[in-house]
Design an enzyme around this catalytic site. Structure first.
Site, short mmCIF file in Angstrom:
data_model
loop_
_atom_site.label_atom_id
_atom_site.label_comp_id
_atom_site.label_asym_id
_atom_site.label_seq_id
_atom_site.Cartn_x
_atom_site.Cartn_y
_atom_site.Cartn_z
CE LYS A 52 10.27 -6.57 -3.49
NZ LYS A 52 9.19 -6.19 -4.40
CB THR A 142 -7.32 -14.21 -16.33
OG1 THR A 142 -8.30 -14.10 -15.29
CG2 THR A 142 -7.79 -15.25 -17.35
CB SER A 144 -5.07 -8.55 -10.90
OG SER A 144 -3.74 -8.44 -10.42
N GLY A 179 -2.00 5.86 -2.92
CA GLY A 179 -2.11 4.45 -2.53
C GLY A 179 -0.79 3.99 -1.94
CB ILE A 183 3.20 -1.92 -5.33
CG1 ILE A 183 4.13 -1.69 -6.52
CG2 ILE A 183 1.85 -1.27 -5.54
CD1 ILE A 183 5.37 -2.54 -6.50
N GLY A 184 2.96 0.80 -3.56
CA GLY A 184 3.04 2.26 -3.53
C GLY A 184 4.09 2.75 -2.56
CG LEU A 185 5.59 2.42 2.16
CD1 LEU A 185 5.23 3.88 2.40
CD2 LEU A 185 5.28 1.60 3.40
N GLY A 263 -4.76 -0.16 -6.06
CA GLY A 263 -5.23 -1.54 -6.04
C GLY A 263 -5.23 -2.15 -7.43
CG HIS A 436 26.61 -11.35 20.74
ND1 HIS A 436 25.69 -10.32 20.91
CD2 HIS A 436 27.83 -10.82 21.06
CE1 HIS A 436 26.33 -9.23 21.31
NE2 HIS A 436 27.63 -9.51 21.41
#
Length: 470
Positions: A52, A142, A144, A179, A183-185, A263, A436
């Site tokens: 971010k 644990t 990834s 990918g 996260i890739g995008l 992934g 508005h």
């Protein structure tokens, strides 16, 4: 080797493990926290927060391309010092990590926080740092790690993951992102806006996990205007001098580096989960109940990204709380999970809440839609791009879910998620106030479209107002 006895052993000090620890402490139980990887959560170190930070820098710099239409001179001369920008991202990352550690493990004594890899001897007997720990219950949290195909590892530092990206001192001239999930995008768009020549690849026909066909195609069209996106073919990598050639079907590009974001795999290597005595799946994971997080019928619980089900910080936190509560109380209580919420922080945001398109029965579901092009506030912001789709049960009018790509989608998604969590109907939502001009007026328009397609209407004639009793 002597055995040490504790009420709860927690393996992993990420978001899930720390939430399990909080439940254990609250119950007044003895514990040990074991962590075999880098301390600090995935979110703070290599995930949500540094990404971010990079997105914010990229968005702020990209904004210069719109300044000319507002009469702001000199915008084209704006430059970006990439090493300085990356240092800023890293400084923020370090701040987030320090805050996590400062409020969790920094001051824990060594007998309570063991920095070492653990392995199971039996379901409730663990070995770590040269000692054996007998626990009343165990929580496996644990986490990834990024997946890189074995065939790509010999390319060395030319193929990187998110674990590597936020350590770079400078950016290459060109990159391929393989990918295009969340996260890739996000990072692909940010790197493109920072001046890197980006090409995106994904073997799926969608990006960011979209399912609704209208949202999916809109997302591909909008993001494809920022950098080339090639879908539906698996990518291959070959050396071409000092660079790499990435090929997928008829598309090929030569780049300096590849960001591999295909992934993540559970961190179970060395845990010896086979000693739990329960069947393991192809990923090496035991079956578990997602409402109690219990593994089989053992006093063993699993939580967080290691499960691979919902790799999101708020889901990891909930799973850690469930696992920690049951481990600390000697229970197998089952808890209702919250309404699903997914947010991709690319620009425009891509979001999904509640039931996904592939889960809907279209014979009993109504769909409302609004495109952001005519939305006044979005037009003023220069961000009137995208589409919002909302789903409801035709008979009852109860809101079921939504998917969107649009400005400030992260906020619209939260509003919709809360309403679904409260079982509100389309009519209920239309009786809520809308100011508005705001982006939320797009939601109001989509709800009007949806309201016309459901059977259950509000009493009292006017949709927007509830009738007072006589």
């Amino acid at each position: 080797m002597t055995e040490r006895v504790v009420d709860v052993a927690i393996i992993g000090s990420g978001s899930a493990g720390l939430n399990a620890l909080a439940q254990t402490r609250r119950a007044g139980k003895t514990f040990v926290l074991i962590n075999g990887g880098e301390p600090g959560t995935t979110c703070a170190r290599v995930g949500c927060m540094p990404s971010k930070a990079m997105i914010q820098v990229a968005e702020d710099y990209h904004r210069r391309t719109h300044l000319g239409k507002y009469g702001i001179d000199g915008h084209e001369a704006m430059t970006l010092d990439i090493p300085e920008a990356l240092e800023h991202v890293q400084d923020l990352r370090d701040t987030f990590v320090d805050r996590v550690l400062g409020s969790s493990t920094d001051d824990m004594p060594e007998d309570l926080f063991i920095q070492d890899h653990a392995r199971f001897i039996e379901p409730t007997l663990i070995e770590a740092a040269g000692q054996r720990i007998r626990a009343g219950a165990v929580v496996i949290a644990t986490g990834s790690r990024p997946v890189v195909p074995a065939a790509w590892t010999h390319f060395g530092e030319r193929v990187i993951t998110t674990d590597d990206l936020f350590e770079l001192a400078d950016l290459p001239a060109s990159m391929a992102v393989i990918g295009l999930g969340t996260i890739g995008l996000e990072l692909g768009q940010s790197l493109s806006r920072l001046g890197v020549d980006i090409t995106g690849f994904d073997q799926l026909h969608v990006i960011a996990g979209t399912q609704d066909p209208e949202v999916s195609q809109t997302a591909i069209d909008l993001l494809g205007k920022e950098f080339p996106i090639h879908l539906g073919q698996a990518a291959e990598i070959h050396e071409e001098g000092e660079q790499l050639r990435v090929t997928a079907g008829a598309h090929s590009v030569v780049v300096d580096k590849v960001l591999c974001s295909i992934g993540r795999a559970p961190n179970v290597a060395g845990l010896q989960l086979e000693n739990l005595g329960v069947p393991l799946d192809a990923r090496g994971l035991p079956t578990f109940d997602p409402n109690s997080m219990q593994v089989g019928d053992l006093p063993v619980f699993i939580a967080g990204d290691v499960t691979g089900d919902l790799p999101l910080l708020h889901e990891a936190g909930d799973e850690g709380r469930i696992a920690g509560y049951n481990a600390a109380h000697g229970e197998t209580a089952r808890f209702r999970r919250k309404t699903p919420l997914f947010i991709n922080f690319c620009d425009p945001n891509i979001c999904a809440v509640g039931l996904r398109w592939n889960q809907l029965d279209m014979e009993t579901t109504a769909v409302g839609q609004i495109r952001f092009a005519p939305v006044g506030r979005a037009l003023i912001m220069g961000k009137n791009r995208g589409v919002l789709r909302v789903y409801a049960d035709k008979a009852s009018g109860r809101l079921l879910g939504a998917e969107m790509i649009g400005p400030k989608g992260e906020h619209l998604a939260h509003l919709l998620c809360w309403c679904i969590e409260r079982n509100l109907t389309v009519g209920d939502l239309l009786r809520l106030p809308f100011y508005h001009p705001v982006i939320e007026e797009a939601l109001q328009a989509a709800l009007y479209d949806l309201y016309a397609k459901v059977d259950t209407k509000n009493e009292g004639g006017l949709i927007e107002l509830a009738r007072l009793p006589d």
